[in-house]
Each structure stands twice: as structure tokens, then as C-alpha cells.
Design a protein around this motif. Structure first.
Motif, PDB file in Angstrom:
ATOM      1  N   LEU A 253       9.628   6.798   2.339  1.00  0.00           N
ATOM      2  CA  LEU A 253       9.204   7.781   3.336  1.00  0.00           C
ATOM      3  C   LEU A 253       7.725   8.107   3.181  1.00  0.00           C
ATOM      4  CD1 LEU A 253       9.885   9.658   5.647  1.00  0.00           C
ATOM      5  CD2 LEU A 253      10.673  11.367   3.984  1.00  0.00           C
ATOM      6  N   ALA A 254       7.270   8.265   1.938  1.00  0.00           N
ATOM      7  CA  ALA A 254       5.849   8.525   1.700  1.00  0.00           C
ATOM      8  C   ALA A 254       4.996   7.352   2.177  1.00  0.00           C
ATOM      9  CB  ALA A 254       5.607   8.793   0.221  1.00  0.00           C
ATOM     10  N   ASP A 255       5.478   6.125   1.945  1.00  0.00           N
ATOM     11  CA  ASP A 255       4.732   4.950   2.373  1.00  0.00           C
ATOM     12  C   ASP A 255       4.659   4.860   3.892  1.00  0.00           C
ATOM     13  OD1 ASP A 255       3.466   2.332   1.621  1.00  0.00           O
ATOM     14  OD2 ASP A 255       5.112   1.584   2.859  1.00  0.00           O
ATOM     15  N   LEU A 256       5.751   5.192   4.556  1.00  0.00           N
ATOM     16  CA  LEU A 256       5.751   5.190   6.016  1.00  0.00           C
ATOM     17  C   LEU A 256       4.753   6.207   6.551  1.00  0.00           C
ATOM     18  CD1 LEU A 256       6.910   4.375   8.773  1.00  0.00           C
ATOM     19  CD2 LEU A 256       8.707   6.086   8.427  1.00  0.00           C
ATOM     20  N   LEU A 257       4.799   7.407   6.000  1.00  0.00           N
ATOM     21  CA  LEU A 257       3.913   8.469   6.467  1.00  0.00           C
ATOM     22  C   LEU A 257       2.448   8.164   6.160  1.00  0.00           C
ATOM     23  CD1 LEU A 257       6.059  11.547   5.375  1.00  0.00           C
ATOM     24  CD2 LEU A 257       5.641  10.780   7.724  1.00  0.00           C
ATOM     25  N   ALA A 258       2.190   7.641   4.957  1.00  0.00           N
ATOM     26  CA  ALA A 258       0.808   7.352   4.565  1.00  0.00           C
ATOM     27  C   ALA A 258       0.290   6.074   5.206  1.00  0.00           C
ATOM     28  CB  ALA A 258       0.711   7.237   3.046  1.00  0.00           C
ATOM     29  N   GLY A 259       1.191   5.206   5.682  1.00  0.00           N
ATOM     30  CA  GLY A 259       0.761   3.962   6.296  1.00  0.00           C
ATOM     31  C   GLY A 259       0.337   4.113   7.742  1.00  0.00           C
ATOM     32  N   VAL A 260       0.858   5.116   8.434  1.00  0.00           N
ATOM     33  CA  VAL A 260       0.507   5.308   9.836  1.00  0.00           C
ATOM     34  C   VAL A 260      -0.970   5.700  10.014  1.00  0.00           C
ATOM     35  CG1 VAL A 260       0.941   6.732  11.886  1.00  0.00           C
ATOM     36  CG2 VAL A 260       2.855   5.796  10.592  1.00  0.00           C
ATOM     37  N   PRO A 261      -1.528   6.632   9.222  1.00  0.00           N
ATOM     38  CA  PRO A 261      -2.920   7.051   9.451  1.00  0.00           C
ATOM     39  C   PRO A 261      -3.948   5.918   9.439  1.00  0.00           C
ATOM     40  CG  PRO A 261      -1.816   8.648   8.077  1.00  0.00           C
ATOM     41  CD  PRO A 261      -0.869   7.505   8.230  1.00  0.00           C
ATOM     42  N   LEU A 345     -17.119   9.045   3.685  1.00  0.00           N
ATOM     43  CA  LEU A 345     -16.274   9.940   2.882  1.00  0.00           C
ATOM     44  C   LEU A 345     -14.792   9.659   3.134  1.00  0.00           C
ATOM     45  CD1 LEU A 345     -18.218  13.318   3.245  1.00  0.00           C
ATOM     46  CD2 LEU A 345     -18.087  11.845   1.223  1.00  0.00           C
ATOM     47  N   TYR A 346     -14.463   9.385   4.370  1.00  0.00           N
ATOM     48  CA  TYR A 346     -13.078   9.040   4.716  1.00  0.00           C
ATOM     49  C   TYR A 346     -12.656   7.748   4.012  1.00  0.00           C
ATOM     50  CZ  TYR A 346      -9.023   9.143   7.929  1.00  0.00           C
ATOM     51  OH  TYR A 346      -7.767   9.222   8.471  1.00  0.00           O
ATOM     52  N   GLY A 347     -13.610   6.818   3.913  1.00  0.00           N
ATOM     53  CA  GLY A 347     -13.321   5.557   3.252  1.00  0.00           C
ATOM     54  C   GLY A 347     -12.995   5.703   1.774  1.00  0.00           C
ATOM     55  N   LEU A 348     -13.530   6.726   1.110  1.00  0.00           N
ATOM     56  CA  LEU A 348     -13.244   6.932  -0.312  1.00  0.00           C
ATOM     57  C   LEU A 348     -11.757   7.135  -0.566  1.00  0.00           C
ATOM     58  CD1 LEU A 348     -16.179   9.306  -1.367  1.00  0.00           C
ATOM     59  CD2 LEU A 348     -15.899   6.881  -1.956  1.00  0.00           C
ATOM     60  N   GLY A 349     -11.046   7.682   0.400  1.00  0.00           N
ATOM     61  CA  GLY A 349      -9.619   7.919   0.232  1.00  0.00           C
ATOM     62  C   GLY A 349      -8.744   6.834   0.827  1.00  0.00           C
ATOM     63  N   TYR A 350      -9.355   5.780   1.373  1.00  0.00           N
ATOM     64  CA  TYR A 350      -8.592   4.749   2.073  1.00  0.00           C
ATOM     65  C   TYR A 350      -7.506   4.133   1.186  1.00  0.00           C
ATOM     66  CZ  TYR A 350      -7.551   0.051   3.786  1.00  0.00           C
ATOM     67  OH  TYR A 350      -6.904  -1.087   4.160  1.00  0.00           O
ATOM     68  N   ALA A 351      -7.861   3.790  -0.044  1.00  0.00           N
ATOM     69  CA  ALA A 351      -6.925   3.058  -0.907  1.00  0.00           C
ATOM     70  C   ALA A 351      -6.144   3.964  -1.850  1.00  0.00           C
ATOM     71  CB  ALA A 351      -7.690   2.009  -1.725  1.00  0.00           C
ATOM     72  N   SER A 352      -6.324   5.259  -1.750  1.00  0.00           N
ATOM     73  CA  SER A 352      -5.705   6.167  -2.717  1.00  0.00           C
ATOM     74  C   SER A 352      -4.182   6.105  -2.685  1.00  0.00           C
ATOM     75  CB  SER A 352      -6.157   7.611  -2.443  1.00  0.00           C
ATOM     76  OG  SER A 352      -5.755   8.033  -1.143  1.00  0.00           O
ATOM     77  N   GLY A 353      -3.606   5.834  -1.530  1.00  0.00           N
ATOM     78  CA  GLY A 353      -2.155   5.841  -1.438  1.00  0.00           C
ATOM     79  C   GLY A 353      -1.505   4.488  -1.629  1.00  0.00           C
ATOM     80  N   THR A 354      -2.155   3.435  -1.129  1.00  0.00           N
ATOM     81  CA  THR A 354      -1.491   2.138  -1.080  1.00  0.00           C
ATOM     82  C   THR A 354      -1.196   1.578  -2.464  1.00  0.00           C
ATOM     83  OG1 THR A 354      -3.692   1.178  -0.791  1.00  0.00           O
ATOM     84  CG2 THR A 354      -2.389   1.520   1.191  1.00  0.00           C
ATOM     85  N   PHE A 355      -2.201   1.509  -3.326  1.00  0.00           N
ATOM     86  CA  PHE A 355      -1.947   0.872  -4.621  1.00  0.00           C
ATOM     87  C   PHE A 355      -1.134   1.779  -5.540  1.00  0.00           C
ATOM     88  CE2 PHE A 355      -5.648   3.294  -6.026  1.00  0.00           C
ATOM     89  CZ  PHE A 355      -5.440   3.485  -7.389  1.00  0.00           C
ATOM     90  N   LEU A 356      -1.262   3.090  -5.391  1.00  0.00           N
ATOM     91  CA  LEU A 356      -0.486   3.998  -6.231  1.00  0.00           C
ATOM     92  C   LEU A 356       0.994   3.940  -5.879  1.00  0.00           C
ATOM     93  CD1 LEU A 356      -2.909   7.062  -6.335  1.00  0.00           C
ATOM     94  CD2 LEU A 356      -2.305   5.563  -8.249  1.00  0.00           C
TER      95      LEU A 356
END
Length: 471
Positions: A253-261, A345-356
């Protein structure tokens, strides 16, 4: 006596394998393992950012048709993810379980990329549908086998973040290289948009096989002695397995939600630049800066994960993206400076969710093996890939028809003189800003109190080590 010695030898070999796996993975191995991501991630970006507008505008298929095709292909591919994940767990080959499946992805993805990035004149909806399915099949096979392979390189809680972080950095480097191609071609000899798209296709066709070859030669493929036996579930049992595991449900569910943005941002970024910021000349540069910032941000998120845990680092990254999404509302037409700062600045958070989340799913697979006695790493990463595809399918399949419904037209936006209003830009910014904000906020809430941390994972591995030693 002979039987006892054989048992002692088997036990010692398992302990040696486990001990070796728990040591830090060498930099050379990390480089080789991450290499296939150069090509895999390069597929994800143009499919989301460049191909839909190219087919909708330049080939004249229209927003609604293209949106429906891309959504249909993604949804049609969901069942394949379950099957491919389960199959990758069952493979028994002298060349390695994950290695063999990754190699098989090369011809599928190469053929699909060739047809999708270099379409013939008059390519219609059926052509796009068929070849997009082929390319997605190769992409799914590559992603599932590669992520599963990374999950099994080390059982250590923090090493898994490091492994997936390297994979993420390599992937973003591939994206940056892909983005640089149109700029280089334009500086050297100009070129049409079709030529730029074709150059991206040739990049993928060339770089992915080379990365897979390096990885296949240099990276060890763990045996079932260190990963445990796999199960052979049917479709019904697969669905029930996922549905009954509460940790898997939360990660998905977290991956689905974080993948849409990021999918929404990618699908609408060109439209936002042209219709809202009114600075079309810097689109490629901004995208390049966005992903370079993503590379720069990964070591920081790895350090935050080391200090606070993967699930808390993920939640902080999602909140960071919430704040920066709202900042896009500050952009005025022609204000390229503010646009650039916010994008970086937005780009700094781009990968924060995917690899974690990938590293967290590896931990969840170990916890599931402790409870069930079966290794289902490939299955779980197959489902994780599936939820990611749902996010991208929704991004194009829903947002494009929605913008058309509210009167937004890319052709009208491109031809409208500066200073004159463009129909549908309010709807464009509402989707571009508030949909990612709401999704990221929900994802942060889901993962903030995730129960599987480093201490719990250490307990899981003690149980697994004792069980494997006994076997």
C-alpha cells in the motif's frame, strides 16, 4: 559416523555462507550488481514522460487514446508480475536462479524498445498496444529478478539499504544519461523529436545488455542453501499469501501511494512547464537537474535510514515530498529561477521511497520465510513491481483523460501566445500538486510505525540460521 560428518559438513557450510553474506558487500560487487539498473530505469522515465506525449501529439493518436492504451498495458501486465515473481523463485539452473531470469529479459526489452522508440510512419493504437506489452514484459522480468537478487545478496538490515541505494543511484545515472541525449543531439546537429526519441531507444538497447553481462559475470547468485526452499503456489494461493501477510500489505500500500506522485509528476511535467511556467526551453535541463538532485539525495537518505531506521526515513522522505509539491503553487509564468530551485529541492526526495521500500520488502520476505518455511522473495518483489505499475497506469490513464475533460489541450497550450490564459491549467495544477501531496501524506502515515526494524530482523535471522543448520 560418515552420516554424522556429512551433517556436520552441511551445517558448517550453511554457517559459512551465512557469515559471508552478513559481511559488507564489496564495492566492486555493488558496481556490477547495479549495472543493469542503468537500462532498466531508462525505460521507466521515457515511458512516463516522453512516449505518451510523443504518441499523443506527434503521431496524432490523441490524449484519451494514448492514456487508455498505456493504462490497459499496465493493468494487463499486473497478472504477469505475479507469475514472473513466482517463476523466478522456482528456477533451478546451474547458471543461477536470478541470473538466468535477468538474462532472459534482455531480448524482450530490446525488441520492445526498438519498436516503441522507433515506430514506423502511421503506427496506430494496435501497434502501440502490442509492442508496449512486449517491452513491459521484458522490463518486468528484469526488475523482478534484479530486485530479488539484491534482496538475497545480504541478510543485514542496513546492508540491504546500501545495496538498493546503489541500485537506485545507478538507475538515476541511467536516467540522467538518457536525458542528456536530446540536448547533445540538439547542440550537435539539431534533430527532430522523433530522432531524439530514437536516440533514447538506442541507448536502452545498448546499455541494458552490457549491464546484465557485467552483473551476470561478477555477482554471486545465492543458492537455496542460504535463501531457503521456495513454494510453488497457484494464483489463488498467491493472492491469499499476500492478503494474509499484514507486513506485505502495508509495504504494498505504501508503494502504491508513493509510486503515484513521481508518475504524475513525470506524466504532467512537460505540460506544466509549457502551460503554467511558460518556459519550454528549459524542460530537458530541469529534468536533468531533478534526477541529478535525486542522485545527490540518496546518500543522505541512506544516512537517515542508518540513524533512524528504514521505515522512518521513508516517512520523512514522503513528508519532504509533500512540502515541495505545494511549493509548485508559487510558480508564476516566466519565473524560471523559482521553478529551478523548487525542482532541484523536489528532486532530493525523488529516490527516498523507492529504494527504502525495496530494502524493507527484503526484510519482510525473511520474516515470511521464518513463519512459512518457504522463500517467496521473487513473489513478493513481483507484487511490489505490480503496485508500482498500478501507480504509473493511473498516472497516465486517469490524468490524461481528466485533463482533456477539463478542456486542457497540449496543442492549444503550445500555440497560445505569452500572456494569454490557457484553458484547463487550473485542473492541470490541481492534479500536479494535490494528488502527489495526498498520496505522500498517506504513505508516510502507513510506514511511520512499521514494526520490522533492525532488532526484530536480527531475531528473524537467528531463527532462520538455526533452521537451515538443522536442515
Amino acid at each position: 559416523m560418515t552420516k554424522q560428518r556429512r551433517g556436520e559438513s552441511g551445517m558448517s557450510s550453511v554457517h559459512r555462507a551465512a557469515g559471508a553474506a552478513s559481511r559488507p558487500v564489496g564495492v566492486g560487487t555493488l558496481f556490477a550488481f547495479a549495472a543493469p539498473a542503468l537500462g532498466l530505469y531508462a525505460v521507466g522515465l521515457p515511458v512516463a514522460v516522453y512516449l505518451p506525449p510523443f504518441y499523443a501529439n506527434d503521431l496524432g493518436l490523441g490524449l484519451t487514446v494514448v492514456g487508455q492504451i498505456f493504462m490497459l498495458c499496465r493493468l494487463f501486465d499486473l497478472a504477469a508480475d505475479l507469475g514472473l515473481g513466482a517463476v523466478s523463485d522456482r528456477v533451478r539452473s546451474r547458471f543461477g536462479r536470478r541470473r538466468s531470469m535477468l538474462v532472459l529479459a534482455v531480448p524482450l526489452m530490446g525488441l520492445g524498445a526498438w519498436q516503441m522508440f522507433m515506430p514506423p510512419a502511421g503506427a496506430g493504437p494496435l501497434y502501440v498496444l502490442c509492442w508496449l506489452v512486449v517491452m513491459y514484459a521484458g522490463y518486468a522480468l528484469g526488475v523482478i529478478s534484479h530486485m530479488s537478487w539484491g534482496a538475497e545478496l545480504s541478510p543485514d538490515y542496513h546492508q540491504r539499504s546500501r545495496i538498493q541505494g546503489w541500485r537506485e543511484m545507478a538507475g538515476i545515472i541511467g536516467i540522467v544519461a538518457l536525458l542528456a541525449l536530446p540536448a547533445l543531439i540538439e547542440q550537435m546537429r539539431g534533430g527532430t523529436k522523433a530522432e531524439h526519441i530514437a536516440a533514447m531507444g538506442w541507448f536502452i538497447i545498448a546499455i541494458f545488455p552490457l549491464g546484465v553481462l557485467w552483473c551476470a559475470i561478477k555477482v554471486p547468485d545465492p543458492s537455496t542453501a542460504t535463501t531457503g526452499p521456495s513454494s510453488h503456489p497457484g494464483l489463488r494461493e498467491t493472492v491469499l499469501t499476500v492478503a494474509r501477510n499484514r507486513l506485505v500489505r502495508r509495504v504494498l500500500l505504501a508503494d502504491l501511494l508513493a509510486g503515484v506522485p513521481p508518475a504524475v509528476t513525470g506524466a504532467l511535467f512537460i505540460f506544466m512547464i509549457e502551460a503554467v511556467a511558460r518556459t519550454p526551453g528549459i524542460t530537458s535541463t530541469l529534468l536533468l537537474g531533478y534526477f541529478v538532485a535525486g542522485i545527490v539525495g540518496i546518500p543522505a537518505w541512506m544516512a537517515i535510514s542508518q540513524r533512524f531506521g528504514k521505515h522512518r526515513a521513508f516517512a520523512l522522505g514522503a513528508l519532504w515530498n509533500c512540502v515541495l509539491a505545494l511549493c509548485f503553487l508559487l510558480i508564476e509564468p516566466g519565473d524560471s529561477t523559482t521553478l529551478t530551485v523548487i525542482t532541484l529541492l523536489y528532486g532530493l526526495g525523488y529516490a527516498s521511497g523507492t529504494f527504502l521500500l525495496k530494502a524493507i520488502m527484503a526484510d519482510v520476505a525473511d520474516e515470511d520465510e521464518m513463519r512459512s518455511g518457504h522463500n517467496r522473495t521473487g513473489l513478493f518483489f513481483g507484487v511490489l513491481t505490480m503496485t508500482n505499475k498500478v501507480g504509473f497506469a493511473l498516472a497516465v490513464g486517469v490524468t490524461y483523460p481528466l485533463l482533456a475533460l477539463f478542456g486542457f489541450s497540449p496543442e492549444a497550450a503550445a500555440s497560445t501566445p505569452a500572456g494569454q490564459p490557457i484553458a484547463g491549467t487550473g485542473a492541470l495544477m490541481a492534479v500536479f500538486v494535490f494528488l502527489p501531496f495526498a498520496m505522500n501524506l498517506a504513505a508516510a502515515a502507513i510506514m511511520a510505525r512499521f514494526p520490522l526494524d533492525a532488532a526484530r530482523l536480527a531475531e528473524v535471522h537467528r531463527v532462520l540460521s538455526a533452521r537451515r543448520a538443522g536442515e
